[in-house]
Design an enzyme around this catalytic site. Sequence first.
Site, short mmCIF file in Angstrom:
data_model
loop_
_atom_site.label_atom_id
_atom_site.label_comp_id
_atom_site.label_asym_id
_atom_site.label_seq_id
_atom_site.Cartn_x
_atom_site.Cartn_y
_atom_site.Cartn_z
N ASP A 113 0.79 -1.24 0.00
CA ASP A 113 0.00 0.00 0.00
C ASP A 113 0.82 1.29 0.00
O ASP A 113 0.45 2.26 0.68
CB ASP A 113 -0.96 0.03 1.19
N LYS A 135 -6.20 -5.70 -3.24
CA LYS A 135 -6.90 -6.19 -2.05
C LYS A 135 -7.98 -5.20 -1.64
O LYS A 135 -7.90 -4.02 -1.96
CB LYS A 135 -5.93 -6.45 -0.90
N CYS A 148 -2.31 -2.54 7.74
CA CYS A 148 -2.04 -3.50 6.67
C CYS A 148 -0.67 -4.17 6.79
O CYS A 148 -0.54 -5.35 6.46
CB CYS A 148 -2.22 -2.84 5.31
#
Length: 182
Positions: A10, A86, A119
């Site tokens: 991310d 995701k 995450c």
Amino acid sequence: MAKQALIVIDIQNDYFANGKWPLVGVEAAADNAARLIQAFRQNAEPVVHIRHEFTSDSAPFFTPGSEGAHLHAKVLNRADEPVVLKHFVNAFRETELHAILQERGIEELVIVGNMSHMCVEGAARAAADLGYPVQVIHDACATLDLEFNGQRVPAAQVQSTVMSALAFAYASVLSTEEFLSA
């Protein structure tokens, strides 16, 4: 030596200064992630990018198809590096990440990215539960100030808490320099 992969989680535009959800220290963390990506590429070791996109246009950041949901320019993937999309905190949940790693014979993971307390932590714990030895590179991860029970928790404390918890039972936690010099 076990075959390892770098998992880049991310590092996306919305986490940077002009994005919808800027993180503390994200520029330095992304620079360290870019150094690690370069080292893995030079050693012909796999790099797998993870990109989070929420499923609703009403999400606070990473809205579907937005510029903010794109990978940041500092860490763009090459054509031979998969990008796993995701929709949840855990990069393994309802994605092809585990299958990609198994297909490539990956035995160990090195994790960098954002947000440390969500995450990154989610992926590190899930990876350990799947049997992967995990290394998290703490200075290639970023987070932000949080609030709990009416108290502000500075990003530095969030980062220290997350990394110490991961180091307790889920991962080896190293700096970029420690990892690159090993």
